[in-house]
Design an enzyme around this catalytic site. Structure first.
Site, mmCIF file in Angstrom:
data_model
loop_
_atom_site.group_PDB
_atom_site.id
_atom_site.type_symbol
_atom_site.label_atom_id
_atom_site.label_comp_id
_atom_site.label_asym_id
_atom_site.label_seq_id
_atom_site.Cartn_x
_atom_site.Cartn_y
_atom_site.Cartn_z
ATOM 1 N N THR A 168 -5.590 -11.833 3.889
ATOM 2 C CA THR A 168 -6.730 -11.204 3.228
ATOM 3 C C THR A 168 -7.882 -12.216 3.064
ATOM 4 O O THR A 168 -8.941 -11.858 2.586
ATOM 5 C CB THR A 168 -6.330 -10.704 1.832
ATOM 6 O OG1 THR A 168 -5.801 -11.819 1.110
ATOM 7 C CG2 THR A 168 -5.275 -9.612 1.913
ATOM 8 N N LEU A 204 3.129 12.312 0.654
ATOM 9 C CA LEU A 204 3.634 13.347 1.564
ATOM 10 C C LEU A 204 2.559 14.344 1.975
ATOM 11 O O LEU A 204 2.641 14.948 3.047
ATOM 12 C CB LEU A 204 4.818 14.076 0.932
ATOM 13 C CG LEU A 204 6.085 13.236 0.867
ATOM 14 C CD1 LEU A 204 7.177 13.955 0.114
ATOM 15 C CD2 LEU A 204 6.571 12.889 2.265
ATOM 16 N N PRO A 244 -8.841 -1.466 8.737
ATOM 17 C CA PRO A 244 -7.997 -0.299 9.014
ATOM 18 C C PRO A 244 -6.526 -0.715 8.979
ATOM 19 O O PRO A 244 -6.177 -1.756 9.527
ATOM 20 C CB PRO A 244 -8.396 0.120 10.436
ATOM 21 C CG PRO A 244 -9.425 -0.826 10.905
ATOM 22 C CD PRO A 244 -9.699 -1.850 9.851
ATOM 23 N N GLN A 282 2.038 -6.592 -3.448
ATOM 24 C CA GLN A 282 2.370 -6.331 -2.022
ATOM 25 C C GLN A 282 3.707 -5.593 -1.859
ATOM 26 O O GLN A 282 3.889 -4.564 -2.456
ATOM 27 C CB GLN A 282 2.351 -7.631 -1.227
ATOM 28 C CG GLN A 282 0.985 -8.261 -1.157
ATOM 29 C CD GLN A 282 0.924 -9.549 -1.943
ATOM 30 O OE1 GLN A 282 1.819 -9.906 -2.665
ATOM 31 N NE2 GLN A 282 -0.175 -10.261 -1.821
ATOM 32 N N GLY A 291 -2.089 -5.725 -8.593
ATOM 33 C CA GLY A 291 -3.219 -4.817 -8.675
ATOM 34 C C GLY A 291 -3.315 -3.897 -7.484
ATOM 35 O O GLY A 291 -2.835 -4.194 -6.410
ATOM 36 N N HIS A 292 -3.949 -2.776 -7.671
ATOM 37 C CA HIS A 292 -3.960 -1.743 -6.641
ATOM 38 C C HIS A 292 -5.176 -0.847 -6.796
ATOM 39 O O HIS A 292 -5.905 -0.945 -7.746
ATOM 40 C CB HIS A 292 -2.708 -0.871 -6.772
ATOM 41 C CG HIS A 292 -1.460 -1.671 -6.864
ATOM 42 N ND1 HIS A 292 -0.810 -2.136 -5.762
ATOM 43 C CD2 HIS A 292 -0.776 -2.116 -7.933
ATOM 44 C CE1 HIS A 292 0.238 -2.834 -6.144
ATOM 45 N NE2 HIS A 292 0.278 -2.845 -7.457
ATOM 46 N N ASP A 315 0.801 -1.218 0.000
ATOM 47 C CA ASP A 315 0.000 0.000 0.000
ATOM 48 C C ASP A 315 0.837 1.273 0.000
ATOM 49 O O ASP A 315 0.422 2.294 0.543
ATOM 50 C CB ASP A 315 -0.977 0.001 1.189
ATOM 51 C CG ASP A 315 -1.798 -1.271 1.226
ATOM 52 O OD1 ASP A 315 -2.313 -1.647 0.157
ATOM 53 O OD2 ASP A 315 -1.890 -1.897 2.284
ATOM 54 N N LYS A 321 2.155 2.052 -5.255
ATOM 55 C CA LYS A 321 2.796 1.552 -6.474
ATOM 56 C C LYS A 321 1.890 1.716 -7.695
ATOM 57 O O LYS A 321 2.343 2.050 -8.771
ATOM 58 C CB LYS A 321 3.118 0.050 -6.346
ATOM 59 C CG LYS A 321 4.059 -0.296 -5.234
ATOM 60 C CD LYS A 321 4.285 -1.796 -5.152
ATOM 61 C CE LYS A 321 3.083 -2.597 -4.721
ATOM 62 N NZ LYS A 321 2.682 -2.426 -3.321
ATOM 63 N N THR A 347 -8.379 -4.709 -0.233
ATOM 64 C CA THR A 347 -9.004 -6.022 -0.389
ATOM 65 C C THR A 347 -10.077 -6.261 0.651
ATOM 66 O O THR A 347 -11.169 -6.717 0.348
ATOM 67 C CB THR A 347 -7.923 -7.118 -0.278
ATOM 68 O OG1 THR A 347 -6.890 -6.814 -1.209
ATOM 69 C CG2 THR A 347 -8.495 -8.483 -0.592
ATOM 70 N N THR A 348 -9.773 -5.939 1.898
ATOM 71 C CA THR A 348 -10.692 -6.314 2.977
ATOM 72 C C THR A 348 -11.321 -5.116 3.684
ATOM 73 O O THR A 348 -12.204 -5.302 4.517
ATOM 74 C CB THR A 348 -9.928 -7.130 4.041
ATOM 75 O OG1 THR A 348 -8.821 -6.342 4.487
ATOM 76 C CG2 THR A 348 -9.411 -8.436 3.476
ATOM 77 N N GLY A 349 -10.858 -3.903 3.399
ATOM 78 C CA GLY A 349 -11.403 -2.710 4.057
ATOM 79 C C GLY A 349 -10.926 -2.566 5.499
ATOM 80 O O GLY A 349 -11.353 -1.665 6.215
HETATM 81 P P1 IMO Z 1 -4.130 -5.094 -1.590
HETATM 82 O O1 IMO Z 1 -4.809 -5.836 -2.664
HETATM 83 C C1 IMO Z 1 -1.377 -4.924 1.856
HETATM 84 C C2 IMO Z 1 -0.824 -8.867 3.755
HETATM 85 C C3 IMO Z 1 -1.948 -9.324 4.672
HETATM 86 C C4 IMO Z 1 -1.214 -10.254 5.604
HETATM 87 C C5 IMO Z 1 -0.168 -10.905 4.673
HETATM 88 C C6 IMO Z 1 -0.590 -12.267 4.169
HETATM 89 O O2 IMO Z 1 -4.962 -4.813 -0.371
HETATM 90 O O3 IMO Z 1 -3.422 -3.858 -2.051
HETATM 91 P P2 IMO Z 1 -2.223 -13.060 2.243
HETATM 92 O O4 IMO Z 1 -3.689 -12.806 2.019
HETATM 93 O O5 IMO Z 1 -1.346 -12.599 1.130
HETATM 94 O O6 IMO Z 1 -1.932 -14.483 2.647
HETATM 95 O O7 IMO Z 1 -1.865 -12.189 3.559
HETATM 96 O O8 IMO Z 1 0.009 -10.007 3.592
HETATM 97 N N1 IMO Z 1 -1.329 -8.467 2.434
HETATM 98 C C7 IMO Z 1 -1.429 -7.198 1.995
HETATM 99 N N2 IMO Z 1 -1.089 -6.031 2.556
HETATM 100 N N3 IMO Z 1 -1.965 -4.891 0.636
HETATM 101 C C8 IMO Z 1 -2.305 -6.064 0.051
HETATM 102 O O9 IMO Z 1 -2.887 -6.092 -1.156
HETATM 103 C C9 IMO Z 1 -2.036 -7.288 0.719
HETATM 104 N N4 IMO Z 1 -2.236 -8.580 0.413
HETATM 105 C C10 IMO Z 1 -1.791 -9.283 1.488
HETATM 106 O O10 IMO Z 1 -2.551 -8.248 5.351
HETATM 107 O O11 IMO Z 1 -0.536 -9.521 6.589
HETATM 108 MG MG MG Z 2 -2.936 -3.128 -0.617
#
Ligand code: IMO
Ligand code: MG
Length: 454
Positions: free
Chosen positions: A202, A403, A375, A296, A112-113, A91, A94, A371-373
């Site tokens: 997630t 920033l 916090p 990630q 994806g983002h 997050d 990117k 992905t999950t909302g």
């Molecule tokens: P999005 O799509 C940030 C983190 C999870 C967890 C760890 C393992 O939201 O941009 P996983 O589901 O991959 O087995 O979870 O990785 N994690 C992310 N953190 N953004 C993501 O993608 C993430 N996808 C997984 O929170 O700590």
């Molecule tokens: Mg993310």
């Protein structure tokens, strides 16, 4: 590496300033800088600081003009294959950088983002690469990705209903593994089993799908071409899950329904399937410009992250080669994206801000998981973790994001070193989770660092 060494780049005619913190071995970093590259208004904050400190007589617009030219030059000079990777726990922004850079590239790969189009419409993408918003870009989902077809089609439908054509613009690797709904159920069951020490995944089935891949009973995209054996392959997977988890209810009816569903998916996916290893390597030979987008981030890497609180793949530089089938010598620029730090899910976070300041950053930065909302936990930029990520990935540039969000805070800190409980300094990022969990970060205020860097 100090924030100032990045920020002052655009105002300085000589690109590249020496790191002042002593942690980067005196390496010179070339700032990406400049407005068309920045995620937000953040760099403007920096440009103002630069205008004040470096060139007090220069007007802001003159500085901005230099920034614009510098940004265009920097983007144009990126290597034929350039990659964007997260340096923290995800997050970092990117997707936005990739969306901006994609205009200068022919193709892009992976992940994806959350991104916004020119009209400000939000797209939360997980599988379709962010470059899809740029009409000229061909998007490749590489072999290293695990693909949930219902999710992929949902994203494609969402994009198409907003006028973004996906036909002929997305290729899915025939070597990529299929992530089934049951993997998601298993993800939930595993997390429930872990009770208080849950990973905080997630629950999208990522870990269970990579497990199938590594155990070697996974089903790949190319298997969709052989529907005669598909049912048997899926049956093996489902039985396996049922024998392992009491809570997993498996029936023949369930298998039959899933097979029928996948027959339809197979038909729809047909035009998207490609030998992407061949496509990537032919594109490299044809001198096409390729932008690689990591999923990630490095601190979630299965090998190098804060194990076991990590994802199940390698979202660091090595994953570019294994996830796409391109040789290490093809990799050119690797851009590390960083901001203040956030983390979703459990695991150590030495620079975490608890309490009101953390809440302020979360709300101002809209730090809730795509992905999950959930916090996101928020914290200061962690220089120790960043140095580790630089070592692992060999970044040619760092892109500092978000920033503008920090401008809400009266003081901005950087985590500059780690200390054990007994006061002993920890010089590198520990593998040992117990040690990492009890580590204390020492902080410095960014303005102290900014002035010390002159
Ligand atoms: P999005 O799509 C940030 C983190 C999870 C967890 C760890 C393992 O939201 O941009 P996983 O589901 O991959 O087995 O979870 O990785 N994690 C992310 N953190 N953004 C993501 O993608 C993430 N996808 C997984 O929170 O700590
Ligand atoms: Mg993310």
């Amino acid at each position: 590496m100090t924030i100032s060494s990045l920020a002052l780049g655009p105002a300085s005619p000589a690109l590249g300033r020496r790191c002042q913190c002593g942690s980067g071995g005196g390496r010179t970093w070339r700032p990406l800088g400049a407005s068309s590259l920045c995620m937000s208004h953040g760099l403007e904050w920096h440009r103002r600081a630069a205008a004040r400190v470096v060139a007090p007589a220069a007007s802001l617009s003159a500085v901005e003009e230099i920034d614009q030219r510098d940004a265009v030059d920097r983007i144009a000079s990126l290597s034929q294959v350039a990659s964007v990777l997260g340096t923290q726990w995800g997050d970092e922004g990117k997707g936005k950088l990739v969306d901006v850079l994609a205009r200068n590239f022919d193709g892009g790969a992976n992940a994806g983002h959350t991104i916004y189009n020119a009209e400000g419409k939000k797209f939360a993408l997980h599988l379709v690469p962010s470059g899809i918003l740029n009409e000229e870009t061909l998007c490749v989902i590489g072999n290293g990705v695990v693909v949930h077809l219902p999710g992929l089609f949902q994203e494609i439908d969402g994009l198409e209903s907003n006028g973004i054509s996906c036909k002929g613009r997305i290729l899915v690797s025939d070597r990529a593994h299929l992530l089934f709904d049951f993997h998601q159920v298993v993800d939930g069951l595993r997390e429930a089993e872990l009770a208080n020490s849950f990973i905080g995944t997630t629950k999208r089935g990522i870990g269970p799908c990579y497990s199938s891949k590594v155990i070697r009973n996974g089903v790949r995209v190319c298997d969709l071409k052989h529907m005669d054996t598909f049912a048997q392959k899926l049956d093996t997977l489902l039985r396996d899950a049922a024998s392992r988890f009491e809570g997993f209810k498996y029936s023949v009816d369930m298998l039959n329904k899933e097979v029928e569903r996948y027959k339809r998916f197979a038909e729809r996916l047909e035009p998207f399937i490609a030998d992407t290893v061949h496509v990537m390597n032919e594109s490299i030979l044809q001198k096409k410009k390729i932008l690689v987008e990591g999923g990630q981030a490095t601190m979630l890497d299965i090998d190098f992250g804060t194990y076991p609180f990590v994802t199940s793949s390698n979202p660091s530089a090595g994953g570019i080669c294994t996830g796409l089938g391109i040789a290490p010598r093809c990799l050119g620029d690797i851009i590390g994206v960083k901001a203040y730090t956030t983390r979703v899910g459990s695991g150590p976070f030495p620079t975490e801000i608890l309490g009101k300041d953390g809440d302020l950053l979360r709300v101002t930065g809209m730090e809730f998981g795509t992905t999950t909302g959930r916090p996101r936990r928020c914290g200061w930029l962690d220089i120790v973790a960043l140095k580790y990520c630089c070592q692992l990935n060999g970044f040619s540039s760092l892109n500092l994001t978000k920033l503008d969000v920090l401008s809400e805070l009266s003081e901005i800190k950087l985590g500059v070193s780690y200390m054990q409980n007994d006061g002993e300094k920890v010089s590198s990022l520990p593998a040992d989770l117990r040690l990492l969990e009890q580590i204390q970060a020492s902080f410095e205020c960014t303005f102290c660092l900014l002035f010390r860097s002159f």
